[in-house]
Design an enzyme around this catalytic site. Structure first.
Site, short mmCIF file in Angstrom:
data_model
loop_
_atom_site.label_atom_id
_atom_site.label_comp_id
_atom_site.label_asym_id
_atom_site.label_seq_id
_atom_site.Cartn_x
_atom_site.Cartn_y
_atom_site.Cartn_z
N ASP A 153 0.84 -1.19 0.09
CA ASP A 153 -0.10 0.09 0.01
C ASP A 153 0.69 1.23 0.07
OD1 ASP A 153 -2.15 -1.81 -0.12
OD2 ASP A 153 -3.21 -0.54 1.59
N GLU A 160 -6.68 4.74 -0.45
CA GLU A 160 -6.49 5.05 0.47
C GLU A 160 -5.88 6.57 0.52
OE1 GLU A 160 -5.04 1.53 3.49
OE2 GLU A 160 -3.48 2.72 2.50
N SER A 173 -5.48 5.33 5.26
CA SER A 173 -4.41 4.34 5.79
C SER A 173 -4.45 4.15 7.20
CB SER A 173 -3.09 4.91 5.28
OG SER A 173 -2.00 4.09 5.85
N CYS A 232 5.08 -2.30 8.20
CA CYS A 232 5.45 -1.04 8.68
C CYS A 232 5.11 -0.82 10.22
CB CYS A 232 4.77 0.30 7.90
SG CYS A 232 5.11 0.29 6.27
N LYS A 281 -4.07 -6.28 2.73
CA LYS A 281 -5.05 -6.91 2.18
C LYS A 281 -4.96 -8.31 2.05
CE LYS A 281 -6.34 -2.79 1.75
NZ LYS A 281 -4.94 -2.42 2.00
#
Length: 556
Positions: free
Chosen positions: A78, A442, A468, A191, A121
């Site tokens: 992402d 996002e 996000s 992250c 996802k």
């Protein structure tokens, strides 16, 4: 299933010949076949170590007497997809992952599965697949990234995105921006804040589908390899006992997950993924449950972007089990539910201890008495919109201001960088919903730009897209109905006053009904005509964000 339909009998000799072509011996054919779904790839930082995790799982399966067989799942990063058309493909992959995994599993008749996901996802997609095929399954993720260090302070991807806004506003120079660029993401892993990937990996523990530490043990720790081996061993026990995903992911465990979500301060994306998972489990889920649970669930954690602690800190504090143990003090968790350990959740967390009362606040000293997520309703979002309340500055919990309206993320980000957004504004980004986007992008770039420019305590942002988990501030997403479906957000004009009241779960467009009806007669709903392929198919089939942006709707 393997023994009866694929391996045994003379009529299955062709099948056995193909196993021999794979180098699978007669001895291996006599053991349980365990599918290992590997989301390893070389483009997602959270997935680059998954080959090591998979090898450990294979060893665990073999040690326990099973035959491990690996096949892949896709994954989108992402962060890399953020801010351009690539993000339209992120949410879509959740269903592609579920569908392709279902196809592989049912075509080849595995006895059990070990899912090895990590990023956004990938986790809910594989949880959906697990519920759908409903054979014994266990999860072990790739693990979170260690926090970076910039100027002697811990940092994560949200700080990196906000640094771009600070640079555009002249608050930092090019050399300082480069320091963030080079030091924010120091290792492999998902992250390091409580963003979507880590939210879903933690909730997988709560759901009972992952072993202790699944959500929090850092990717680079050897304990992650040990966890993978234990997952490989445990799947054989689940196969022997025939404990399946829908025995574990029940109405009670999904409610537990939503409760833990509130305490942990998870990403707003969980409000898309939990309904989709519940749908595959044939469990009813509606957004109103979120506020009901939030009202009596304290927010115990302020991990980045809400605060200055990170996944490694949560792990050291006792992890998800320690949070659940705190919540049992208020009788908020159903401890009787079954888990992938073969034991109840209560048995799993019985010995857990909270080792850091700042990373995990006690129920007597929470960050707030209500949960980390809120669902707001009103004329602008009659079916609801979602905000990460725990990441909103206190002064922005109630806000009223004039709208600045943009029909795409690109238009909004250009206006923000051009200095067109001022204190008090309510930025409205529309036509970015599940169908209208399509793909429900996002909005980390615009929210981070606003925060980086120092406006996060003065400006709100509303969208029918999503945010996000790295987003902070008064950012309200998932506005339903979306603009492309004729929702009121399609008829907002510049200067309209929008009122946001998070404590009272209200959002209102302060325009008369008569004026709204006039606008509906004169303002045309915009339809994208330049989409094709999977985007076009998704746009035509997807449900609203209020229902979890679901394609395969089971619960009517």
């Amino acid at each position: 299933m393997i023994k009866e339909k694929i391996i045994d009998g003379s009529h299955n000799a062709p099948h056995r010949s193909l196993y021999h072509a794979l180098g699978i011996t007669k001895e291996e054919q006599s053991k349980p076949f365990i599918g290992i779904v590997s989301s390893y790839n070389e483009i997602v930082p959270g997935h680059m170590n998954i080959d090591k995790i998979v090898e450990a799982v294979k060893m665990g399966v073999a040690m326990a007497g099973g035959t491990p067989i690996v096949f892949p799942a896709i994954a989108v990063c992402d962060g890399i997809a953020m801010g351009h058309n690539g993000m339209k493909y992120s949410l879509i992959t959740r269903d592609i992952i579920a569908d392709s995994t279902e196809a592989m599993v049912l075509a080849h008749g595995f006895d059990g599965l070990v899912m090895v996901p990590n990023c956004d996802k990938n986790v809910p997609g594989l949880l959906m697949a697990a519920a759908r095929v409903n054979i014994p399954t266990i999860f072990v993720s790739g693990g979170p990234m260690l926090a970076g260090r910039v100027n002697g302070k811990k940092a994560s991807l949200s700080a990196m995105f906000e640094a771009v806004g600070a640079y555009k506003a002249g608050k930092i120079n090019k050399e300082q921006l480069s320091a963030y660029e080079e030091k924010t993401c120091p290792t492999c892993g998902s992250c390091s804040g409580m963003y979507t990937a880590n939210s879903m990996n933690c909730l997988t523990e709560v759901l009972g589908m992952g072993l202790k530490g699944n959500g929090t043990i850092p990717a680079v720790y050897s304990a992650r390899i040990e966890l993978a081996k234990h997952a490989g061993m445990q799947i054989i026990e689940l196969v022997k006992k025939n404990i399946c995903p829908r025995d574990i992911m029940t109405k009670q465990s999904i409610k537990n997950a939503l409760t833990a979500d509130m305490a942990l301060g998870c990403s707003t994306n969980s409000m898309l993924h939990l309904p989709a998972i519940a749908n595959e489990c044939k469990v009813e889920f509606n957004l109103d449950m979120a506020n009901e649970i939030s009202q009596h669930t304290p927010n115990l954690c302020h991990l980045a972007p809400a605060g200055h602690t990170y996944m490694e800190d949560l792990n050291e504090a006792g992890g998800v089990y320690a949070v659940l143990k705190e919540l049992t003090k208020l009788n908020l968790i159903d401890t009787s539910v079954m888990t992938c350990t073969g034991k109840t959740l209560g048995e799993n967390i019985e010995q857990s201890i909270n080792l850091d009362n700042e990373t995990i606040r006690t129920v007597d000293n929470p960050y707030s008495k209500t949960g980390g997520i809120a669902v707001l309703k009103g004329n602008l979002a009659p079916d609801g919109c979602v905000v990460k309340r725990s990441a909103v500055a206190p002064e922005m919990l109630k806000h009223e201001g004039p709208a600045k309206v943009y029909d795409s993320e690109e238009e909004a980000i250009s206006a923000i960088y051009a200095g067109k957004i001022v204190k008090g504004d309510v930025v409205v980004i529309r036509y970015e919903g599940p169908a209208g986007g399509p793909g429900m992008r996002e909005m980390l770039s615009p929210t981070s730009a606003i925060a980086g420019m120092g406006l996060d305590k003065d400006v709100a942002l509303i969208t029918d897209g999503r945010f996000s988990g790295a987003t902070r501030g008064a950012s309200l997403g998932h506005v339903s109905p979306e603009a492309a479906s004729g929702g009121l957000i399609a008829y907002v004009k510049d200067g309209d006053i929008i009122s946001i009241n998070i404590p009272e779960y209200k959002i209102e467009l302060k325009v008369s009904n008569e004026e709204i009806e006039k606008r509906k007669q004169t303002m045309r709903i915009k339809k994208k005509t330049d989409i094709s392929g999977v985007l076009a198919r998704y746009s035509a089939q997807v449900s609203s964000a209020a229902e979890g942006a679901i394609i395969n709707k089971i619960i009517k």
